[in-house]
Design an enzyme around this catalytic site. Structure first.
Site, mmCIF file in Angstrom:
data_model
loop_
_atom_site.group_PDB
_atom_site.id
_atom_site.type_symbol
_atom_site.label_atom_id
_atom_site.label_comp_id
_atom_site.label_asym_id
_atom_site.label_seq_id
_atom_site.Cartn_x
_atom_site.Cartn_y
_atom_site.Cartn_z
ATOM 1 N N CYS A 169 1.324 -0.988 -0.137
ATOM 2 C CA CYS A 169 0.005 -1.141 -1.299
ATOM 3 C C CYS A 169 -0.473 0.947 -0.802
ATOM 4 O O CYS A 169 -1.512 1.035 -1.642
ATOM 5 C CB CYS A 169 -0.863 -1.446 -0.423
ATOM 6 S SG CYS A 169 -1.548 -3.027 -1.205
ATOM 7 N N HIS A 313 -9.790 2.689 2.461
ATOM 8 C CA HIS A 313 -9.428 1.778 2.345
ATOM 9 C C HIS A 313 -9.608 -0.039 1.627
ATOM 10 O O HIS A 313 -9.613 -0.077 0.433
ATOM 11 C CB HIS A 313 -7.441 1.057 2.864
ATOM 12 C CG HIS A 313 -6.969 0.533 2.145
ATOM 13 N ND1 HIS A 313 -5.773 0.833 1.330
ATOM 14 C CD2 HIS A 313 -6.537 -0.711 3.114
ATOM 15 C CE1 HIS A 313 -4.738 0.329 1.417
ATOM 16 N NE2 HIS A 313 -5.312 -1.096 1.706
ATOM 17 N N GLU A 324 -10.181 -0.907 10.213
ATOM 18 C CA GLU A 324 -10.357 0.205 9.543
ATOM 19 C C GLU A 324 -11.619 1.071 10.237
ATOM 20 O O GLU A 324 -11.832 2.015 10.438
ATOM 21 C CB GLU A 324 -10.437 0.579 8.399
ATOM 22 C CG GLU A 324 -10.777 1.293 7.287
ATOM 23 C CD GLU A 324 -9.919 1.882 5.848
ATOM 24 O OE1 GLU A 324 -10.721 3.011 5.095
ATOM 25 O OE2 GLU A 324 -10.221 1.152 5.299
ATOM 26 N N LYS A 345 -12.681 -0.415 -4.309
ATOM 27 C CA LYS A 345 -11.411 -1.768 -4.553
ATOM 28 C C LYS A 345 -13.303 -2.672 -4.415
ATOM 29 O O LYS A 345 -12.812 -4.032 -4.952
ATOM 30 C CB LYS A 345 -10.829 -1.934 -3.033
ATOM 31 C CG LYS A 345 -9.513 -0.743 -3.481
ATOM 32 C CD LYS A 345 -8.839 -1.925 -2.084
ATOM 33 C CE LYS A 345 -6.942 -1.007 -1.890
ATOM 34 N NZ LYS A 345 -8.269 0.531 -1.457
ATOM 35 N N HIS A 350 -8.321 -4.607 -5.554
ATOM 36 C CA HIS A 350 -7.327 -3.590 -4.992
ATOM 37 C C HIS A 350 -5.546 -3.582 -5.771
ATOM 38 O O HIS A 350 -5.405 -5.380 -6.293
ATOM 39 C CB HIS A 350 -6.605 -4.535 -4.050
ATOM 40 C CG HIS A 350 -5.584 -3.955 -3.040
ATOM 41 N ND1 HIS A 350 -5.326 -3.468 -3.420
ATOM 42 C CD2 HIS A 350 -5.235 -4.865 -1.796
ATOM 43 C CE1 HIS A 350 -3.889 -3.007 -2.049
ATOM 44 N NE2 HIS A 350 -5.115 -3.334 -1.142
ATOM 45 N N PHE A 409 0.950 -3.046 3.421
ATOM 46 C CA PHE A 409 2.294 -4.676 4.439
ATOM 47 C C PHE A 409 3.758 -3.390 4.629
ATOM 48 O O PHE A 409 3.765 -3.049 3.723
ATOM 49 C CB PHE A 409 2.554 -5.773 2.925
ATOM 50 C CG PHE A 409 1.423 -6.650 2.759
ATOM 51 C CD1 PHE A 409 -0.244 -6.584 3.599
ATOM 52 C CD2 PHE A 409 1.235 -7.561 1.817
ATOM 53 C CE1 PHE A 409 -0.517 -7.533 3.647
ATOM 54 C CE2 PHE A 409 0.807 -8.694 1.837
ATOM 55 C CZ PHE A 409 -1.101 -8.017 2.136
#
Length: 421
Positions: A169, A313, A324, A345, A350, A409
């Site tokens: 991502c 993010h 975060e 997002k 996403h 990931f």
């Protein structure tokens, strides 16, 4: 090897296709208006309650003038044509003409988390139900991560380096970072950098649902009646991200090339911070993320106090958002409440490997217009009472530096600081 040229790198244009619109212009218009693009899936049939997704509206590659019947039959991986079109839009937006001078000096780095998964699914269905000879001889090219960038080059005429940074991502930010280093060092004068994802196939949707990553919408959830409320980063009732297809590309250019061709610099790529967690394959690690953010700020040769806005993010997962915020507190301390923190997002969902590039383009355009985009669908979480998430509508906010975060990931982190012009 020769010494690097140490050139400054600027963003001179961008293209995008998201759940808000099939161009950057339509995406921007909807984002500025505070709309969200989530809806119940129409691309395929699924049985999971994770059936609210982000689909690109009015996206039909067969209507593109360069996609004839033969091309459409050969290229079954959706990210191929999407990459070609977003790159075409980005070059047009930049006003960069590809010719004998610029073509060999233009590279293309397009990342993706899942690549041609949709083409592989078609091949497996043919293999099982129609026999092995019905597997497309173009299957392997459809799966190649570099193929979309290569096809974009064939369409648009550039012959510089093309490949696919694979950072899950964070792929889009990795593409921008690597492309900026290539221009800085003198390998290219221009790079189309970004990510593209066509992930809305049943197995991928179900897989994310089974790992409890995406939101499951039941009759008690506010998104049951209004699916646009499904993505809600930093909200007290956040329950997972909204899986979305999409693509984003920014056009990077060397400083002297901007001047010589009369291009418009939208922002400078000021600082890059990247590392990996060595921690867990899905759960983020606060220590290394803090290091990546500090690295981007240090590379820009500024202080944390110089950051005027943060493009988070912000996936809308309970753990991800909390981690975060903890990282931002560690970096910015008592100054954090005065820094707007937007999560795009909340509006576009996403889009995995495409998300960082889409968000970079939105953050740069917002900075250029002296505003910050909203985090929509927001219901305050008392745990984040020190966080200004720009709730629900855009706001005037002149700023010179924006920090754009992206994590993936495998524990891959890439944070970029952009300086406004």
């Amino acid at each position: 090897m020769k010494a690097p040229l140490n050139r400054k790198v600027f963003v001179v244009g961008y293209g995008a296709a998201t759940s808000l619109g099939n161009t950057f212009a339509s995406t921007w218009e909807a984002a500025l208006a505070g709309r969200a693009g989530s809806r119940r899936i129409t691309r395929c049939e699924v049985t999971t309650r994770s059936n609210v997704v982000g689909e690109i509206p009015d996206w039909d590659p067969s209507r593109l003038e360069y996609v004839n019947r033969k091309e459409a039959s050969l290229w079954e991986a959706g990210f191929v044509f999407l990459t070609m079109e977003v790159c075409r839009e980005a070059l047009a937006n930049a006003g960069l003409v590809i010719d004998q001078e610029t073509g060999p000096r233009t590279g293309c780095l397009i990342g993706s988390a899942l690549n041609g998964t949709d083409a592989y699914r078609i091949a497996m269905d043919n293999y099982v139900n129609r026999g092995p000879l019905k597997v497309s001889p173009y299957l392997l090219p459809n799966l190649c991560a570099n193929l979309p960038a290569g096809k974009a080059g064939m369409l648009l005429g550039f012959t510089g380096p093309v490949f696919s940074p694979q950072g899950a991502c964070a792929s889009g930010n990795h593409a921008i970072a690597i492309g900026s280093r290539m221009i800085r060092d003198g390998d290219c004068d221009f790079v189309l950098a970004g990510g593209v994802e066509t992930c809305l196939v049943p197995e991928i949707i179900q897989g994310f649902a089974n790992m409890l990553a995406t939101i499951k919408v039941d009759s008690k959830d506010r998104a049951f009646v209004d699916p646009t409320q499904a993505s809600r980063p930093f909200s007290i009732d956040r329950k997972g991200f909204v899986l979305s297809e999409g693509g984003g590309v920014v056009v990077l250019a060397a400083e002297e090339a901007v001047r010589s061709l009369g291009l418009t610099a939208r922002a400078e790529v000021a600082g890059i911070g990247w590392n990996s967690d060595a921690h867990h394959f899905t759960r983020p690690n606060q220590e290394t993320i803090v290091q990546a953010i500090h690295g981007a700020i240090a590379d820009a040769e500024i202080a944390p106090s110089d950051i005027g806005a943060i493009n988070a993010h912000g996936t809308s997962t309970p753990t991800g958002d909390s981690t975060e915020v903890q990282c931002l507190r560690a970096v910015f301390g008592r100054a954090l409440p005065g820094i707007p923190v937007s999560s795009n997002k909340s509006q576009v969902g996403h889009s995995l490997g495409a998300s960082a590039a889409i968000e970079a383009a939105l953050a740069i355009e917002a900075m250029g217009q002296g505003i910050v985009l909203p985090t929509v669908n927001h219901i305050p979480d008392p745990a984040f009472s020190d966080l200004d998430v720009v709730p629900n509508q855009a706001r005037n906010h002149p700023h010179e530096f924006v920090l754009s975060n992206s994590f993936g990931f495998g524990g891959t982190n890439c944070c970029i600081v952009f300086r406004g012009m």
